[in-house]
Motif scaffolding. Structure first.
Motif, mmCIF file in Angstrom:
data_model
loop_
_atom_site.group_PDB
_atom_site.id
_atom_site.type_symbol
_atom_site.label_atom_id
_atom_site.label_comp_id
_atom_site.label_asym_id
_atom_site.label_seq_id
_atom_site.Cartn_x
_atom_site.Cartn_y
_atom_site.Cartn_z
ATOM 1 N N UNK A 67 41.832 -38.899 -73.248
ATOM 2 C CA UNK A 67 40.387 -39.036 -73.105
ATOM 3 C C UNK A 67 40.045 -40.413 -72.542
ATOM 4 N N UNK A 68 39.115 -40.473 -71.596
ATOM 5 C CA UNK A 68 38.710 -41.768 -71.040
ATOM 6 C C UNK A 68 37.794 -42.503 -72.004
ATOM 7 N N UNK A 69 37.453 -43.697 -71.657
ATOM 8 C CA UNK A 69 36.519 -44.465 -72.462
ATOM 9 C C UNK A 69 37.204 -45.621 -73.150
ATOM 10 N N UNK A 292 30.786 -57.296 -67.690
ATOM 11 C CA UNK A 292 32.233 -57.230 -67.927
ATOM 12 C C UNK A 292 32.981 -56.698 -66.712
ATOM 13 N N UNK A 293 32.328 -55.830 -65.933
ATOM 14 C CA UNK A 293 32.982 -55.301 -64.734
ATOM 15 C C UNK A 293 33.351 -56.415 -63.764
ATOM 16 N N UNK A 294 32.567 -57.498 -63.766
ATOM 17 C CA UNK A 294 32.834 -58.623 -62.876
ATOM 18 C C UNK A 294 33.715 -59.676 -63.530
ATOM 19 N N UNK A 295 33.661 -59.766 -64.849
ATOM 20 C CA UNK A 295 34.365 -60.848 -65.545
ATOM 21 C C UNK A 295 35.803 -60.507 -65.890
ATOM 22 N N UNK A 296 36.102 -59.223 -66.072
ATOM 23 C CA UNK A 296 37.413 -58.832 -66.582
ATOM 24 C C UNK A 296 38.249 -58.137 -65.523
ATOM 25 N N UNK A 298 40.752 -55.022 -64.558
ATOM 26 C CA UNK A 298 40.649 -53.623 -64.962
ATOM 27 C C UNK A 298 41.478 -53.384 -66.223
ATOM 28 N N UNK A 299 40.834 -52.929 -67.273
ATOM 29 C CA UNK A 299 41.524 -52.686 -68.537
ATOM 30 C C UNK A 299 40.821 -51.577 -69.290
ATOM 31 N N UNK A 300 41.611 -50.792 -70.016
ATOM 32 C CA UNK A 300 41.056 -49.710 -70.819
ATOM 33 C C UNK A 300 41.361 -49.890 -72.301
ATOM 34 N N UNK A 492 38.208 -60.803 -76.195
ATOM 35 C CA UNK A 492 39.567 -60.723 -76.732
ATOM 36 C C UNK A 492 39.992 -59.268 -76.850
ATOM 37 N N UNK A 493 41.297 -59.044 -76.827
ATOM 38 C CA UNK A 493 41.849 -57.707 -77.031
ATOM 39 C C UNK A 493 41.986 -57.438 -78.526
ATOM 40 N N UNK A 494 42.412 -56.228 -78.861
ATOM 41 C CA UNK A 494 42.558 -55.863 -80.261
ATOM 42 C C UNK A 494 43.546 -56.724 -81.012
ATOM 43 N N UNK A 495 44.552 -57.257 -80.301
ATOM 44 C CA UNK A 495 45.551 -58.095 -80.968
ATOM 45 C C UNK A 495 45.191 -59.581 -80.913
#
Length: 729
Positions: A67-69, A292-296, A298-300, A492-495
């Motif tokens: 699933x996307x998102x 965020x589309x401009x700052x980050x 590509x990440x899911x 930050x990421x989840x970790x």
């Protein structure tokens, strides 16, 4: 003999050589051949790309399971969780379970040639490529259902030519590998419909409180209409917009024969699920998260977004707007820290009722709050707050501004004219410095919307965004340095790994510090004694009110203790609001919020000390009377006295200088100074000064040297045709 004769005649005739192609025909033939060759190579490359893409695609079962998102946790500056955003999925519906009316509605509005193309619509895609090659890197409205599925599953939403090309290849690969029914099933179960809902079942449960297998024609039309702009057409945000969009879908379905031409469907009769109230934090997240589309990269993966928002200030801002906004009107507030961090942002009185962000998106007239740029231009041109100006009726190219008081005060000074928001003085100042100069000053301070140069622009007839006006006032608070609003501190990421951190941009000096100090002086006077008295909070405040004609808009923007806050109030339909003035409800909302916002900050006195540049300083007595060691001067007998000798040309003792009547101007009571003549040779020794030299020395040969008299606003000159005036205070 006959044969031999015919051979001789044949030999005698010259051979007709085949004509060679030359000139443009040759180049045209070559261009066609090269073009055909390149086209064949392009098709070969495209085919190979599609083949490799199709072989690398996941299986149908894998695509159903993935699933996307992306889950996003948004935090305030102190770490408090503001909101958690993420995908919401309903039940997976097989193609046979999806109502046919839902399929027809989606195909009608998104891809009418879905069953006949091979993944891309050649006409629409060619248009997109041409648009990209001509310089517009935002390409939209060209994707087929297959392309949208490829983007949702494999790509991001950046609208660039490169991404569109990859999208097209993947769409053709999907068509190569899967059937039309499989592609449509994947699409309807994965597409985003807003509000965190992915897939038609999740959308149906969210908006209508029942599964998608029970969708009616009207409900299907509403859902199909959401894909183009989920936030704009969301039925929970704007029911009328959703209904209007559904009517477009129904019309297309009739045109394409999906429903009977005489079918009567009323989307407005659809029962929508009632949604519990959401606080105004969503106005802030709606503005900040798209960045965020401009700052980050590509990440899911799940991320946490740490923002600049202060929870307490946001609550105070919401309460102040809701408590002070007149009935039937809307209100908005933006509050910036001294470095541009957005501390609070309210885009309306009720986010559930309407999520339209009036703080960042609405273009409204600021009224006399726009005079900030008029007076900045005047101060930069040489005015000071104490300079004399005249409040008198004026007409500039047929436009005659009126003061809100209905009268004229006569001679006053710049400080009082600004504090009382005198329109005639602002008009004269704008006319003197130039309306183009005022517009340029507005753009310099961050106004991104169009600014006209009609005379009435000095009273705020040009529409602006509240966040831009607040940014401009924040730059004055920052002593003339630029301020860039921002809302995201780090991601930050989840970790716990940091993938983005805000870097403070180097400030740009927009105006000299003495101009900013003079402007702060004027703004402080407007709150202390002028139209902004309702904004007082028991500590130094500087700000400006704004009211447009017929009380359609009320503005107040000001700063104190390093926090700059802007407030706007008015109706979305631009109708008049009885009693609305910038010095009342907006100023009161500002004060109610700022009392809380600055309570933990030290009291800061404003720096209004003017350290003027040398060219603007009043000359001292030495300039007027001269230093005997530095100046030539003319004695009573008309003899030239050389510098440093103490004697005139005839050997007599130097006499005190006398005033030479000339063109210093009536404002000076003191004697006229001797004139310094650097680089000019004196007349021959032993003779009185020549007539030419006297003309130079007395200023009659060159333009006169003038000491600056008290400033008077220049009489208005005709400039441009003007629209109706904007406002008063």
């Amino acid at each position: 003999m006959a044969k031999r004769g015919s051979r001789r005649r044949a030999a005698a005739r010259p051979d007709k050589a085949k004509p060679e192609r030359t000139g443009w025909r040759l180049w045209l033939r070559r261009a066609l051949l090269w073009g055909l060759g390149l086209a064949l190579l392009g098709l070969l490359f495209l085919g190979v790309s599609v083949l490799f893409a199709a072989r690398s695609l996941p299986t149908y079962a894998d695509l159903k399971a993935t699933q996307p998102g992306q889950t996003i946790v948004v935090r305030a500056r102190d770490g408090t969780e503001l909101i958690a955003l993420g995908p919401s999925y309903g039940e997976w519906l097989d193609s046979s379970e999806i109502p046919q009316v839902m399929k027809d509605a989606m195909i009608a509005v998104e891809d009418r040639r879905f069953h006949s193309h091979f993944g891309i619509d050649p006409v629409r895609t060619t248009g997109a490529i041409i648009e990209g090659l001509t310089g517009d890197d935002r390409i939209g409205g060209t994707s087929t259902i297959s392309q949208q599925l490829a983007r949702n599953v494999f790509l991001n939403s950046n609208r660039t030519l490169d991404r569109k090309l990859r999208e097209a290849v993947l769409a053709m690969a999907l068509e190569w590998k899967f059937s039309k029914e499989q592609i449509l099933e994947l699409y309807l179960n994965k597409v985003y419909f807003g509000g965190g809902a992915y897939g038609i079942d999740s959308a149906s449960r969210r908006f209508f409180s029942h599964p998608a297998t029970e969708l009616s024609t009207g409900e299907a039309a509403i859902i199909a209409g959401l894909v183009k702009a989920p936030s704009r057409y969301s039925p929970t945000a704007d029911v009328q917009a959703a209904v209007d969009r559904a009517q477009v879908v129904l019309r297309l379905m009739k045109e394409q024969g999906k429903i009977a031409p005489d079918a009567s469907v009323d989307p407005s009769a659809v029962n929508l699920k009632r949604e519990e109230g959401q606080n105004s934090v969503r106005y802030f997240t709606d503005w900040a998260l798209p960045q965020l589309d401009l700052l980050l990269p590509e990440t899911f993966e799940p991320i946490e977004v740490w923002t600049t928002l202060d929870v307490g200030m946001q609550r105070a801002a919401t309460a102040s707007v809701q408590a002070n906004t007149p009935g039937g009107a809307q209100g908005a507030l933006v509050s910036l820290d001294r470095d541009g961090a957005v501390l609070a942002l309210v885009g309306g009185t009720d986010y559930v009722q309407t999520n339209y962000n009036r703080a960042t998106d609405a273009l409204r007239q600021p009224g006399s709050a726009f005079k900030l740029f008029v007076y900045l231009a005047a101060l930069e041109a040489g005015y000071t707050p104490d300079d004399k100006v005249v409040d008198t009726p004026v007409t500039i190219d047929g436009w005659s501004p009126r003061n809100s008081s209905g009268g004229n005060a006569g001679e006053t000074n710049l400080r009082t004219a600004f504090a009382l928001s005198i329109n005639t003085v602002a008009a004269q100042l704008g006319n003197e410095v130039g309306f183009g100069t005022v517009a340029s000053m507005a753009r310099r301070f961050g106004i991104t919307s169009e600014v006209s140069t009609f005379p009435s622009m000095v009273l705020g007839s040009s529409e602006v965004r509240l966040i831009d006006m607040t940014r401009a006032f924040a730059a004055v608070s920052a002593k003339g340095n630029s301020v860039e609003p921002y809302g995201i501190i780090r991601v930050t990421t989840g970790d716990g790994r940091t993938i983005y951190r805000h870097d403070k941009k180097e400030a740009v000096q927009l105006v000299p510090d003495y101009v900013a100090a003079g402007m702060t002086d004027l703004l402080q006077s407007a709150v202390a004694t002028g139209t902004g008295r309702a904004a007082q909070i028991g500590r130094p405040v500087a700000g400006k009110t704004g009211t447009t004609s017929s009380n359609k808009d009320g503005y107040f923007v000001g700063f104190s203790s390093g926090i700059t806050t802007g407030v706007w109030m008015g109706r979305d339909d631009n109708k008049a609001v009885g009693g609305l003035q910038g010095g009342r409800a907006p100023a009161q909302a500002f004060a109610a919020y700022m009392r809380y916002a600055v309570k933990d900050r030290p009291v800061e006195e404003f720096d209004t000390e003017l350290t003027l540049p040398e060219w603007q300083l009043e000359p001292d007595d030495e300039f007027y009377y001269g230093d005997p060691g530095e100046y030539y001067y003319i004695d009573e007998q008309g003899n030239l006295v050389e510098p440093g000798t103490g004697e005139d040309e005839s050997g007599g003792q130097r006499q005190p200088p006398f005033p030479i009547e000339g063109e210093i101007g009536p404002a000076l009571d003191r004697p006229r100074p001797p004139v310094t003549l650097p680089g000019r040779a004196p007349p021959p020794s032993g003779s009185a000064a020549s007539d030419d030299f006297l003309e130079q020395a007395t200023g009659r040969g060159d333009p006169p040297v003038r000491a600056p008299p008290p400033r008077q606003v220049a009489p208005p000159q005709p400039r441009q045709t003007t629209p109706p005036p904007a406002g008063s205070q």
